[in-house]
Design an enzyme around this catalytic site. Structure first.
Site, mmCIF file in Angstrom:
data_model
loop_
_atom_site.group_PDB
_atom_site.id
_atom_site.type_symbol
_atom_site.label_atom_id
_atom_site.label_comp_id
_atom_site.label_asym_id
_atom_site.label_seq_id
_atom_site.Cartn_x
_atom_site.Cartn_y
_atom_site.Cartn_z
ATOM 1 N N LYS A 1 0.848 -1.201 0.000
ATOM 2 C CA LYS A 1 0.000 0.000 0.000
ATOM 3 C C LYS A 1 0.878 1.242 0.000
ATOM 4 C CE LYS A 1 -4.016 1.960 2.490
ATOM 5 N NZ LYS A 1 -4.917 1.785 3.643
ATOM 6 N N SER B 1 -10.190 -0.259 6.893
ATOM 7 C CA SER B 1 -9.577 -0.085 5.583
ATOM 8 C C SER B 1 -8.894 -1.299 4.977
ATOM 9 C CB SER B 1 -8.562 1.062 5.638
ATOM 10 O OG SER B 1 -9.248 2.274 5.804
ATOM 11 N N SER C 1 -9.872 2.069 2.741
ATOM 12 C CA SER C 1 -8.981 2.841 1.906
ATOM 13 C C SER C 1 -7.966 1.990 1.143
ATOM 14 C CB SER C 1 -8.206 3.862 2.753
ATOM 15 O OG SER C 1 -7.416 3.206 3.712
#
Lengths: 91, 499, 490
Positions: free
Chosen positions: C81, C180, C156
């Protein structure tokens, strides 16, 4: 809200300020159920962990490469970070 | 409480300002906030060197630069030194947490400072000044230092600058902020407080406490009130005090400024003011659009600090003897009052060990301290063999040498390390034969009949003056070898006999 | 070498690479060609690291050839990420304000997976600064759900979830502050785990809300998440909030207990998260999952956790408050974007105004407000007390239950633009996931069949702090019993 924007160093248009005020009001309203609770006897939990006393020894560890860091800076002069005029004193 | 009918400061406990306008008498109330850089090897939250004066931005890392993703880890030695300092100030060590103080400034890498807010590590202590005043210490907490801005372009002063350059070497250096209660009442007392604090910092090795290098920084909270008024006046914080002299001058200036304002019917605006050493005045800080709101909340990247009872006990056991205790010990041993200059100065000069040993070797306490105060300062003094000083004082009190002679002998002793007897003999300092002295005194009396007449029959004032005449004449005739006390005794005796 | 020869799970790949049966390079090339094929339409990555990955893969192969230990994740492609610092490689948090920023250091989890021989194939897209539930808040365009590109992948960590769902990598790293990892895992039909707070180092994870953030794995199988979690978990001296290893032994030994089953395990269905606000098809799948656990020997019951109804409000005060402080450092002085101005204060403002997106600004405003003088006690201060209530209610529930079962997300993946008009409706996506962030407990989502619209449904398992082993055991049972995603809901 404009005071809050100043504290946060954000410049919002009047339209944005209005939108945010409305949206924040909605969220705060939703939080009204929280605000209404009587929690006088409840202690706050700032942290989910019961850990205390995390310390490290007073021993030098390698710093970072100065050039690598300065190479990422928007403006550098004389091995220092350059910024525009600072008005006002340190609080 | 004495009243001062002019604006001149009085030597004494309180600094009083008397208004020309109304005749009201005002006193000053001062509380000092002192930031000290702790003498650790590394910074507060990372392993970067805690060093003054290195090339810019060389002692930095992701943590003290506040790079995205970085996290703080607390330095063990910071806690040790902070507790040591707290205990030296008689504070209670409490479980504590860290908090974020949020504001934007370019020397702040994270645009928040990690400090301690509602639960600091040290609370409710005090500091005893040499004059006997006990100044309360509200708290002494841990916080991180900021980087340094250098203003460039323009006039070099902040308002005329075109731009600034930032060095983060100092960012993250550990500080203890010591908040004193408003118990100080005189600009000189403020300076003494700082001296005492500095002595404690050096004794505990917590900091090298150098104002000129920025490892000791002082801000003064100053307010005034009419004498007798129990309420505290509104205070102003005075910053940019780079020396003890500035501290004293700034407090004096600011308190007069406030009295003038209040006397003319205005109110004091609670604000931060800056001391301008060149102009000799304080100036209001730039008025901000909004008051700063620091939005303190508990630092989520750190866990609470709860030092064990064992750790605190170990710190207490290892505390050095502090200046206040040294004064107590010296006063007890010498018989001299604890607030008298002999005691204060001897401890200040780190000569109390010497003095105590001299007293133990038989020297009279008061006389020993008088010598330290007036005749012992500078290099090499601390190496003096205390028994020699003890001997010297014994000789003095036995009347073998005069005070003036003793001073000379002492100076020689410091350099050569020889015994006072040897030095005195070499210099020809020997007690004068009493009959020889009497003879000289009588001779001078005979040569000065008018003066003798005045000495015997004149009022106290006249006699005092003439005494000086006779003693001076005897000293001249004996080339300073006469003992002043003995001369006075003989003069007295002759005068009594004559009446 | 055709794709079918390459195993698809991290467990199998690493075994084969370590045994010398497969080269890391081969595995990588297969995955790079999958990325090549679909990344254009998915947009899972902010940056694909093909060259760097090849160098890393070759190094692993050399290690194996030399007889050295190439690590437990040897040769396994992994996506990272883009809010995890990777030294010398742009790390942007999908924000303009950090566009092009190259950190001078690696996040601890990045160092650990690298040391374990994993091959980073790219930095994945996210909602800007991890604030969002759909990845629509990215400054670099949204990521699309591989199962239906007209729908969001969740957020997210939308990019990390999509990368695994699309077969770009068997495993990826995400971060979870209010759901997330778990919510995009549910929406994309993959496994996603939020570990106990403090089990995995946050050093190098660009902070959103410090007391809530955790790094965790995505994978297609429960075993792969266990493998990845074991590789990254463990005390880090650079993170003060990291739990000492002496206390986390059980939580880090997952593979060995994975198939111990659930006989006698007490499973609680949480009343407050099965009623109003949860789509009926989602609720149905959760009940099915409960039945599967019962069939495997678990004791299933219902439990009420009243404080959960305040969770959303508390979260949307605490998280933005911490975020408003964590994001203050983006001021144009030391790194990232700068918009010039005459004074530093003006430069700060101009930079932040231009560099941050709307959602980030909204949360900074909300957080600043919640902390400001006069409002602290009513908002932030109160929220911290609600947090205590939630912790207490969970503790009471765990007196009688070992794991809790809930939906992960109230609905299946929604379409782009469906929830962007009203932030509050977007925030409601998080009601099932937020409570465990507030309590610091572990939780994971795994796919359990499809919803009425054919999109994946995720079910969430929750356990008390450091209860990962129990949670994974239940997950393994559910995985074996999970209906095929193509099967329609009965």
């Amino acid at each position: 809200m404009s005071k809050v924007a100043l504290l946060a160093r954000l410049e919002l248009t009047d339209a944005e300020l209005d939108t945010y005020t409305d949206q924040l009001a909605a969220i705060i309203d939703h939080a009204a159920d929280v605000a209404a609770l009587d929690l006088a006897d409840v202690p706050p939990t700032a942290h989910p962990l019961p850990i205390e006393n995390v310390l490290r020894p007073d021993v030098v560890t390698p710093s970072v490469d100065r050039d690598e860091v300065l190479s990422q800076a928007p403006s550098v002069e004389d091995r220092r970070f350059r910024v525009p005029a600072i008005l006002g004193e340190e609080p | 409480m004495s009243l001062n009918l002019t604006h001149e400061p009085i030597e004494g406990e309180h600094f009083l300002i008397t208004s020309d306008l109304t005749g009201d008498v005002w006193e000053i109330v001062v509380g000092l906030e002192v930031h000290c850089e702790l003498a650790t090897v590394t910074k507060l939250f990372c392993g970067c060197p805690n060093m003054f004066g290195d090339e810019p931005n060389t002692n930095v890392c992701p943590v003290c630069l506040g790079l995205p993703g970085s996290l703080p880890v607390l330095n063990h030695q910071v806690v040790e030194l902070a507790m040591r300092l707290g205990r030296a100030l008689h504070c209670s060590v409490e479980p504590s947490v860290f908090a974020r103080k949020n504001y934007f400034y370019p020397d702040m890498p994270k645009d928040y400072q990690v400090s301690q807010f509602d639960r600091p590590i040290n609370v409710d202590g005090w500091l005893d000044l040499p004059d006997g005043t006990r100044v309360g210490i509200e708290r002494a907490h841990i916080e991180e230092d900021t980087g340094k801005n250098t203003h460039a372009g323009g006039s070099g002063r902040i308002h005329g600058a075109d731009y600034s350059l930032v060095d983060y070497n100092r960012a993250g250096v550990p500080l203890v902020e010591i908040v004193g209660r408003p118990h100080i009442r005189h600009p000189e007392q403020a300076k003494v407080y700082i001296d005492e604090l500095r002595a404690i910092l050096l004794a505990t090795e917590a900091s090298d406490a150098k104002m000129e290098e920025g490892s000791l920084r002082v801000d003064a909270n100053v307010s005034v009130r009419r004498v007798g008024d129990p309420a505290l006046g509104r205070r102003c914080e005075v910053k940019n005090l780079n020396s003890l002299r500035s501290l004293g001058r700034a407090i004096e200036y600011e308190s007069r400024r406030q009295v003038d304002l209040l006397e003319s019917g205005e109110t004091i605006k609670q604000e931060t003011r800056h001391w301008d050493e060149g102009a000799g005045r304080t100036r209001a800080g730039r008025s901000k659009e909004e008051a700063e709101d620091y939005r303190y909340f508990q630092e989520p990247d750190l866990v609470p600090l709860a030092p064990s009872a064992e750790w605190i006990a170990a710190i207490d056991a290892a505390l050095p003897v502090l200046p206040a205790q040294r004064r107590v010990d010296l006063a007890a041993a010498s018989g001299v009052g604890i607030t008298e200059t002999g005691v204060v100065i001897t401890v200040q000069r780190d000569l109390d060990t010497l003095a105590l040993a001299a007293i133990a070797a038989g020297g009279d306490g008061r006389r020993v301290l008088t010598h330290v105060e007036h005749n012992l300062s500078g290099e090499g003094v601390v190496d003096l063999d205390p028994s020699l000083l003890g001997n010297l004082v014994q000789l003095e009190l036995a009347g073998q040498i005069t005070a003036t002679q003793a001073k000379t002998v002492l100076a020689d002793m410091v350099v050569t390390g020889r015994t006072p007897e040897v030095i005195a003999a070499e210099l020809g300092f020997e007690a004068m034969d009493t009959s020889e002295l009497e003879g000289i005194v009588d001779g001078i009396i005979a040569d000065s009949p008018d003066e003798w007449e005045g000495y015997c029959s004149g009022d106290d004032k006249r006699r005092g003056k003439l005494q000086g005449f006779f003693v001076g004449a005897v000293m001249k005739a004996t080339k300073g070898q006469a003992d002043g006390k003995a001369v006075n005794a003989i003069l007295d005796a002759r005068r009594s006999a004559a009446s | 070498m055709s794709e079918s020869v390459i195993p698809t799970t991290a467990v199998e790949i690493s075994r084969a690479v370590r045994a010398g049966e497969l080269s890391a390079r081969e595995v990588l090339e297969v995955h790079l060609s999958v990325i090549d094929g679909r990344e254009g339409e998915i947009n899972a990555f902010n940056l694909v690291l093909a060259d760097e990955a090849r160098i890393a893969a070759d190094a692993v192969d050399r290690r194996v050839a030399d007889g050295g230990d190439p690590g437990l994740l040897a040769g396994v492609p992994l996506a990272v990420k883009d809010n995890l610092c990777t030294r010398g490689i742009p790390t942007t948090c999908s924000s303009r304000i950090l566009e092009g920023w190259r950190p001078p250091y690696d996040a601890t989890v990045v160092s650990r997976v690298s040391a374990a021989g994993a091959i980073s194939v790219g930095k994945t897209n996210l909602d800007e600064f991890a604030m969002g539930s759909s990845t629509e808040n990215s400054a670099f365009g949204p990521t699309r759900n591989p199962r239906d590109i007209s729908r969001v992948p969740g957020g997210s960590s939308g990019g990390s979830a999509a990368a695994v769902a699309a077969g770009f990598a068997p495993i990826s790293l995400g971060s979870d502050t209010g759901g997330s990892i778990r919510q995009p895992a549910a929406l994309c039909g993959v496994v996603g785990v939020k570990p106990t707070y403090g089990l995995v180092s946050r050093y190098g994870l660009i902070a959103f809300a410090s007391s809530l953030d955790q790094v965790g794995p995505f994978s297609t199988t429960v075993a792969d998440s266990a493998l990845l979690l074991e590789a990254i978990a463990g005390h880090d001296p650079l993170d003060s909030t990291s739990i000492p290893d002496a206390d986390t032994g059980a939580a880090r030994s997952l593979l060995s207990v994975l198939h111990d089953g659930v006989a006698g395990l007490r499973v609680g269905l949480v009343t407050e998260l099965m009623g109003e606000g949860i789509a009926p098809d989602v609720a149905a799948r959760v009940r099915q999952a409960a039945e599967a656990l019962a069939a495997a020997g678990a004791e299933v019951g219902e439990v009420s956790i009243p404080a959960l109804s305040y969770g959303l409000s508390a979260y949307y005060l605490i998280a933005p408050a911490e975020a408003s402080s964590n994001l203050a450092r983006y001021d144009g002085v030391r790194y990232g974007m700068r918009v010039d101005a005459d004074t530093t204060a003006q430069m700060n403002t101009a930079t932040r105004t231009a560099g941050f997106g709307a959602e980030v600004k909204r949360r900074i405003m909300l957080g600043t407000y919640a902390l400001s003088a006069g409002y602290y006690d009513a908002y932030y201060g109160k929220a911290l007390k609600v947090r205590t209530l939630i912790c207490r209610d969970f503790a009471a529930a765990y007196q009688n239950f070992d794991v809790l079962l809930t939906p992960t997300s109230p609905t299946t993946a929604f379409r782009f633009g469906e929830k962007t008009a009203d932030p509050l409706s977007m925030y409601l996506n998080d009601i099932c996931t937020i409570p465990t962030n507030l309590a610091g407990h572990p939780a994971m989502s795994l796919p359990f069949g499809a919803g009425a619209d054919g999109m994946p449904v995720g079910v969430q398992l929750m356990a008390p702090a450091l209860g990962e082993a129990t949670m994974f055991r239940a997950a393994a049972v559910l995985e074996a019993a999970a209906p095929d995603l193509s099967e329609a809901l009965q």
